[in-house]
Design a protein around this motif. Sequence first.
Motif, mmCIF file in Angstrom:
data_model
loop_
_atom_site.group_PDB
_atom_site.id
_atom_site.type_symbol
_atom_site.label_atom_id
_atom_site.label_comp_id
_atom_site.label_asym_id
_atom_site.label_seq_id
_atom_site.Cartn_x
_atom_site.Cartn_y
_atom_site.Cartn_z
ATOM 1 N N ASP A 96 -3.785 1.621 9.101
ATOM 2 C CA ASP A 96 -5.116 1.097 9.408
ATOM 3 C C ASP A 96 -6.187 2.005 8.816
ATOM 4 O OD1 ASP A 96 -3.993 -0.974 10.867
ATOM 5 O OD2 ASP A 96 -4.157 0.083 12.781
ATOM 6 N N SER A 97 -7.405 1.559 8.889
ATOM 7 C CA SER A 97 -8.538 2.352 8.426
ATOM 8 C C SER A 97 -8.621 3.650 9.223
ATOM 9 C CB SER A 97 -9.834 1.562 8.600
ATOM 10 O OG SER A 97 -10.929 2.383 8.305
ATOM 11 N N ASP A 125 6.477 4.295 -2.296
ATOM 12 C CA ASP A 125 5.515 4.839 -3.254
ATOM 13 C C ASP A 125 4.146 4.187 -3.118
ATOM 14 O OD1 ASP A 125 7.550 6.459 -4.129
ATOM 15 O OD2 ASP A 125 7.744 5.498 -6.103
ATOM 16 N N ASP A 126 4.111 2.876 -2.927
ATOM 17 C CA ASP A 126 2.826 2.173 -2.761
ATOM 18 C C ASP A 126 2.108 2.631 -1.495
ATOM 19 O OD1 ASP A 126 3.010 0.736 -5.112
ATOM 20 O OD2 ASP A 126 3.930 -1.009 -4.146
ATOM 21 N N CYS A 127 2.852 2.799 -0.418
ATOM 22 C CA CYS A 127 2.246 3.276 0.834
ATOM 23 C C CYS A 127 1.745 4.706 0.687
ATOM 24 C CB CYS A 127 3.242 3.177 1.980
ATOM 25 S SG CYS A 127 3.509 1.493 2.568
ATOM 26 N N LYS A 128 2.458 5.536 -0.062
ATOM 27 C CA LYS A 128 2.019 6.916 -0.300
ATOM 28 C C LYS A 128 0.681 6.920 -1.011
ATOM 29 C CE LYS A 128 6.663 8.790 -0.624
ATOM 30 N NZ LYS A 128 7.680 9.397 -1.470
ATOM 31 N N ARG A 129 0.538 6.086 -2.024
ATOM 32 C CA ARG A 129 -0.732 6.002 -2.763
ATOM 33 C C ARG A 129 -1.870 5.581 -1.838
ATOM 34 N NH1 ARG A 129 2.998 3.856 -6.308
ATOM 35 N NH2 ARG A 129 3.315 5.160 -8.146
ATOM 36 N N THR A 130 -1.628 4.572 -1.036
ATOM 37 C CA THR A 130 -2.645 4.072 -0.110
ATOM 38 C C THR A 130 -3.013 5.124 0.924
ATOM 39 O OG1 THR A 130 -1.850 1.802 -0.399
ATOM 40 C CG2 THR A 130 -3.159 2.259 1.578
ATOM 41 N N LYS A 174 -6.615 7.130 1.522
ATOM 42 C CA LYS A 174 -7.321 7.099 2.806
ATOM 43 C C LYS A 174 -7.570 8.511 3.328
ATOM 44 C CE LYS A 174 -5.798 2.560 4.236
ATOM 45 N NZ LYS A 174 -5.397 1.733 5.359
ATOM 46 N N LEU A 175 -6.592 9.385 3.192
ATOM 47 C CA LEU A 175 -6.760 10.762 3.647
ATOM 48 C C LEU A 175 -7.817 11.482 2.815
ATOM 49 C CD1 LEU A 175 -3.049 11.760 4.321
ATOM 50 C CD2 LEU A 175 -4.830 11.318 6.023
ATOM 51 N N ALA A 176 -7.813 11.260 1.515
ATOM 52 C CA ALA A 176 -8.816 11.885 0.640
ATOM 53 C C ALA A 176 -10.220 11.439 1.022
ATOM 54 C CB ALA A 176 -8.515 11.555 -0.817
ATOM 55 N N ASN A 177 -10.371 10.189 1.430
ATOM 56 C CA ASN A 177 -11.680 9.679 1.849
ATOM 57 C C ASN A 177 -12.193 10.372 3.107
ATOM 58 O OD1 ASN A 177 -11.833 7.864 -0.253
ATOM 59 N ND2 ASN A 177 -10.998 6.171 0.934
ATOM 60 N N GLN A 178 -11.295 10.853 3.957
ATOM 61 C CA GLN A 178 -11.687 11.488 5.211
ATOM 62 C C GLN A 178 -11.840 13.001 5.088
ATOM 63 O OE1 GLN A 178 -12.114 8.088 6.023
ATOM 64 N NE2 GLN A 178 -12.550 9.363 7.775
ATOM 65 N N LEU A 179 -11.458 13.568 3.948
ATOM 66 C CA LEU A 179 -11.514 15.011 3.750
ATOM 67 C C LEU A 179 -12.880 15.406 3.195
ATOM 68 C CD1 LEU A 179 -9.582 17.426 4.034
ATOM 69 C CD2 LEU A 179 -8.978 17.105 1.640
ATOM 70 N N PHE A 211 1.240 10.558 -6.941
ATOM 71 C CA PHE A 211 0.666 9.412 -6.257
ATOM 72 C C PHE A 211 -0.857 9.443 -6.143
ATOM 73 C CE2 PHE A 211 4.901 10.300 -4.608
ATOM 74 C CZ PHE A 211 5.548 9.150 -5.035
ATOM 75 N N SER A 212 -1.465 10.595 -6.426
ATOM 76 C CA SER A 212 -2.922 10.699 -6.314
ATOM 77 C C SER A 212 -3.421 11.827 -7.204
ATOM 78 C CB SER A 212 -3.318 10.989 -4.860
ATOM 79 O OG SER A 212 -4.716 11.153 -4.763
ATOM 80 N N ASN A 213 -4.581 11.590 -7.802
ATOM 81 C CA ASN A 213 -5.220 12.643 -8.584
ATOM 82 C C ASN A 213 -6.463 13.168 -7.864
ATOM 83 O OD1 ASN A 213 -6.983 10.532 -8.896
ATOM 84 N ND2 ASN A 213 -6.974 10.536 -11.114
#
Length: 66
Positions: A2-3, A24-29, A33-38, A55-57
Amino acid sequence: MDSLTNLGTFDLILCRNVLIYFTDDCKRTLLDKLANQLLEGGLYFAGASEAISRFSNRFHQREFKK
């Protein structure tokens, strides 16, 4: 999956040995989401076996030694 916006933002996120359980798709998502909250300059701790760069840059890897 969830958000996470209702949790606020963080200086530190500890999420060690969690990503290994997701596709892998869930890891990217989830990493997005975690990067947005950091907060800028904040730290995200992952487990040593979790290669998040696949999975993320949005994160920069640092190694902390004892």
